[in-house]
Design a protein around this motif. Structure first.
Motif, mmCIF file in Angstrom:
data_model
loop_
_atom_site.group_PDB
_atom_site.id
_atom_site.type_symbol
_atom_site.label_atom_id
_atom_site.label_comp_id
_atom_site.label_asym_id
_atom_site.label_seq_id
_atom_site.Cartn_x
_atom_site.Cartn_y
_atom_site.Cartn_z
ATOM 1 N N GLU A 172 -14.291 60.302 2.890
ATOM 2 C CA GLU A 172 -14.242 59.220 3.852
ATOM 3 C C GLU A 172 -15.254 59.475 4.974
ATOM 4 O OE1 GLU A 172 -12.200 57.470 7.427
ATOM 5 O OE2 GLU A 172 -11.799 59.534 6.896
ATOM 6 N N LYS A 173 -16.088 58.492 5.305
ATOM 7 C CA LYS A 173 -17.105 58.548 6.373
ATOM 8 C C LYS A 173 -18.322 59.419 6.028
ATOM 9 C CE LYS A 173 -14.891 56.054 9.556
ATOM 10 N NZ LYS A 173 -14.121 55.286 8.547
ATOM 11 N N GLU A 220 -20.041 51.260 3.013
ATOM 12 C CA GLU A 220 -20.222 50.437 4.215
ATOM 13 C C GLU A 220 -21.704 50.126 4.429
ATOM 14 O OE1 GLU A 220 -17.797 49.377 6.268
ATOM 15 O OE2 GLU A 220 -16.148 50.438 5.291
ATOM 16 N N LEU A 257 -12.466 54.911 2.154
ATOM 17 C CA LEU A 257 -11.407 54.983 1.149
ATOM 18 C C LEU A 257 -10.298 54.033 1.559
ATOM 19 C CD1 LEU A 257 -11.109 58.882 0.780
ATOM 20 C CD2 LEU A 257 -12.386 57.317 -0.694
ATOM 21 N N SER A 311 -12.874 49.059 9.211
ATOM 22 C CA SER A 311 -13.960 49.227 8.250
ATOM 23 C C SER A 311 -14.359 47.867 7.691
ATOM 24 C CB SER A 311 -13.495 50.174 7.137
ATOM 25 O OG SER A 311 -13.855 49.663 5.874
ATOM 26 N N LEU A 312 -15.648 47.549 7.786
ATOM 27 C CA LEU A 312 -16.112 46.214 7.413
ATOM 28 C C LEU A 312 -15.987 45.952 5.911
ATOM 29 C CD1 LEU A 312 -17.249 43.668 8.649
ATOM 30 C CD2 LEU A 312 -19.538 44.590 8.343
ATOM 31 N N ASN A 347 -3.194 58.299 6.170
ATOM 32 C CA ASN A 347 -3.776 57.127 5.514
ATOM 33 C C ASN A 347 -3.719 55.872 6.368
ATOM 34 O OD1 ASN A 347 -4.475 58.524 3.080
ATOM 35 N ND2 ASN A 347 -2.300 58.570 2.602
ATOM 36 N N LEU A 363 -5.950 56.005 9.466
ATOM 37 C CA LEU A 363 -7.292 56.039 10.072
ATOM 38 C C LEU A 363 -8.406 55.720 9.075
ATOM 39 C CD1 LEU A 363 -6.918 59.210 12.335
ATOM 40 C CD2 LEU A 363 -6.450 56.829 12.880
ATOM 41 N N ILE A 364 -8.125 55.818 7.787
ATOM 42 C CA ILE A 364 -9.174 55.506 6.801
ATOM 43 C C ILE A 364 -9.661 54.063 6.921
ATOM 44 C CG2 ILE A 364 -8.781 57.242 4.999
ATOM 45 C CD1 ILE A 364 -7.003 55.283 3.523
ATOM 46 N N TYR A 365 -8.840 53.193 7.520
ATOM 47 C CA TYR A 365 -9.250 51.790 7.630
ATOM 48 C C TYR A 365 -10.082 51.509 8.874
ATOM 49 C CZ TYR A 365 -5.863 51.536 3.969
ATOM 50 O OH TYR A 365 -5.213 51.766 2.799
ATOM 51 N N PHE A 366 -10.266 52.534 9.708
ATOM 52 C CA PHE A 366 -10.951 52.330 10.980
ATOM 53 C C PHE A 366 -12.391 52.817 10.913
ATOM 54 C CE2 PHE A 366 -6.656 53.155 13.338
ATOM 55 C CZ PHE A 366 -6.138 52.012 12.759
ATOM 56 N N ASN A 367 -13.256 52.215 11.725
ATOM 57 C CA ASN A 367 -14.617 52.744 11.822
ATOM 58 C C ASN A 367 -14.621 54.012 12.686
ATOM 59 O OD1 ASN A 367 -14.827 52.031 14.563
ATOM 60 N ND2 ASN A 367 -15.902 50.109 14.131
ATOM 61 N N ARG A 368 -15.747 54.656 12.753
ATOM 62 C CA ARG A 368 -15.844 55.961 13.410
ATOM 63 C C ARG A 368 -15.475 55.913 14.887
ATOM 64 N NH1 ARG A 368 -19.167 60.922 12.314
ATOM 65 N NH2 ARG A 368 -20.049 60.956 14.381
ATOM 66 N N GLN A 386 -11.766 55.600 15.160
ATOM 67 C CA GLN A 386 -11.163 56.872 14.764
ATOM 68 C C GLN A 386 -11.214 57.872 15.917
ATOM 69 O OE1 GLN A 386 -12.939 58.503 11.227
ATOM 70 N NE2 GLN A 386 -11.670 57.260 9.865
ATOM 71 N N GLU A 391 -8.440 62.366 4.599
ATOM 72 C CA GLU A 391 -8.989 62.001 5.906
ATOM 73 C C GLU A 391 -9.716 63.191 6.500
ATOM 74 O OE1 GLU A 391 -6.189 58.380 7.374
ATOM 75 O OE2 GLU A 391 -5.287 60.347 7.373
ATOM 76 N N SER A 392 -10.712 62.891 7.313
ATOM 77 C CA SER A 392 -11.574 63.971 7.761
ATOM 78 C C SER A 392 -11.786 63.974 9.265
ATOM 79 C CB SER A 392 -12.928 63.838 7.064
ATOM 80 O OG SER A 392 -13.835 64.744 7.622
ATOM 81 N N LEU A 443 -15.877 64.765 9.589
ATOM 82 C CA LEU A 443 -16.852 63.693 9.476
ATOM 83 C C LEU A 443 -16.668 62.644 10.568
ATOM 84 C CD1 LEU A 443 -16.860 63.447 5.600
ATOM 85 C CD2 LEU A 443 -18.805 64.097 7.013
#
Lengths: 207, 280
Positions: free
Chosen positions: A69-70, A90, A97, B35-36, B221, B223-228, B231, B254-255, B258
């Protein structure tokens, strides 16, 4: 426009039943400095770890890993979708994910990856559907074509399981139908800028 | 070649942005930093399912029709989960995290984005088996009211019990999983004593502030839907919510690395994405 003039930015591959052998036939043919990222959805059971990526990594010159992810999609690298997550790309070429519901029984779904990659890369995308026992990927490959990308399907006559390649052939306009053994060399013909060396070779294997 | 497609995409992106802005201003739910790629998928799905011609029409509809907004809200909030999802995480919680929790006289746990509650009850069962539940208070929050309602009920489909039971055992369960529920024809109802230490509450991670000072944050699961950017904001919220040495549990894919927030937390179990707060 001549295909030789297009600078491709990514390759997406969708594969299901029979995938291990198919990917083993293709990915080791790619040179270490392969010019674009290769993003793969291989259907796997939930709970599977990254064994598959590590197994392929040991046998390939390119780096093979699970997409995170990212993480940014980089050239010379093959990314596999982790088990039980959909993989999307993206606009900034990083991975997302999701745990959205299964799409046609699959998570990761080939359609989900291909559709998002088609949005992002448009005509600079190569989409490939390989062996598999369901019809996942056919909508995705049609989306790749709609955005002007290049579409490739493994020759169903010789595929380990022909359902998925046949579904893709029925759903989308296909540029190349290739036997498994020709797909690796076909991709390896992309130079470090993502352009095919010459129309000659590409056309010679056109069916 | 390429030009019309690029124009279409630009137009679609603009329509998505306007739609999200409209939803935020009208209803207060903020999806602008999602996330777009995910949003595009879900919005196209809604276009098709509701037979709308384009996103412009959807914007008009959502602004004037609250029921349609509720539908969209459900499309955009993914609540796929299961009890003891990723059993390895629960194993490590037992062996690595419970001993740390034991050192606090009272343990407050914030389960952010609890969806339909499966993982909250899993935690309650684990804490019960480790003899810790009576000293714990679990705050389980979500912005999706419908999911939260399901979470409060604690009723799950009988089809899933095999999966749940398998996960429970793999996660180091010590009793019999069937002790925790009663079953009828097509559902299992979790025993009500499991809810004693849980408070379910409506809370939106994106628009609401720090929740409470807690010893552990569980957010898997979501935060995976959010942009940086988003996050990073949420990781800061978690950091501020946690007491010194507090534990953060993320989804296994999730990271922190990153997302660029690795300096706020140090790994306890890196593979299972269990971290602890680094002192300031």
């Amino acid at each position: 426009m001549s295909r030789a003039a297009v600078r491709f930015e990514a390759v997406v591959i969708g594969v299901s039943a029979g995938g291990l052998d198919a990917l083993r036939a293709i990915l080791p043919r790619l040179p270490e400095n392969f010019g674009v990222p290769v993003i793969v959805v291989q259907h796997q059971a939930p709970g599977t770890n990254d064994f598959f990526a590590r197994f392929l990594d040991q046998r390939c010159a390119v780096r093979v890993k699970e997409a995170e992810e990212k993480e940014a999609a980089a050239p010379g690298t093959v990314y596999l979708a982790p088990a039980d997550y959909h993989l999307l790309i993206e606009d900034d070429r990083t991975f997302s994910l999701t745990l959205e519901n299964r799409v046609r029984f699959a998570r990761p779904s080939i359609d989900v990856l291909f559709e998002s990659a088609a949005d992002v890369y448009g005509p600079r995308l190569i989409g490939i559907i390989l062996t598999g026992a369901n019809d996942d990927g056919s909508h995705g490959l049609a989306a790749v074509k709609r955005q002007g990308g290049l579409t490739v399907v493994q020759d169903p006559g010789a595929a380990e399981v022909d359902t998925m390649p046949r579904a893709a052939l029925a759903a989308a306009s296909i540029d190349y139908v290739l036997p498994l053994a020709a797909i690796g060399p076909f991709l390896a013909n992309l130079d470090k800028n993502g352009a095919f060396h010459s129309d000659g070779l590409v056309n010679s294997i056109r069916i | 070649m390429g030009k019309p497609a690029e124009d279409d995409k630009e137009l679609e992106d603009l329509e998505v942005a306007l739609l999200l802005e409209g939803v935020f201003r009208r209803y207060g739910y903020d999806f602008r930093d999602y996330s777009l790629a995910h949003l595009r998928r879900r919005l196209r799905h809604r276009l098709q399912s509701s037979y709308l011609p384009d996103l412009g029409a959807m914007l008009h509809r959502v602004l004037s029709d609250r029921n349609f907004f509720e539908l969209l809200l459900r499309d955009l909030s993914i609540s796929v989960t299961e009890m003891f999802r990723d059993p390895g995480v629960y194993q490590r919680l037992r062996t690595e995290v419970v001993p740390r929790l034991m050192t606090w006289p009272f343990v407050k746990i914030w389960h952010a984005g609890c969806a339909t509650g499966e993982e909250v009850y899993s935690m309650a069962i684990l804490l019960h088996e480790e003899g810790l539940l009576e000293r714990c208070q679990i705050y389980a929050t979500d912005f999706n009211q419908l999911a939260l309602k399901g979470a409060k009920e604690g009723i799950y489909s009988l089809d899933q019990v095999r999966l749940f039971t398998g996960n429970y055992l793999k996660g180091g369960g010590r009793e019999s999983f069937s002790d925790y529920y009663t079953a009828d024809d097509d559902a299992v109802i979790l025993k009500s004593w499991l809810k004693k230490r849980i408070v379910f509450a409506d809370h939106n991670l994106v628009t609401d502030s720090v929740f409470s000072e807690v010893q552990m944050v569980v957010c898997r699961n979501v935060l995976i839907y959010f942009n940086r950017d988003l996050q990073q904001r949420i990781f800061r919220t978690f950091y501020e919510s946690l007491c010194p040495g507090g534990i953060l549990v993320l989804g296994t894919k999730e990271s922190l690395q990153l997302s660029g927030m690795a300096e706020l937390f140090e790994p306890v179990c890196p593979d299972e994405k269990i971290y602890k707060k680094v002192p300031q």
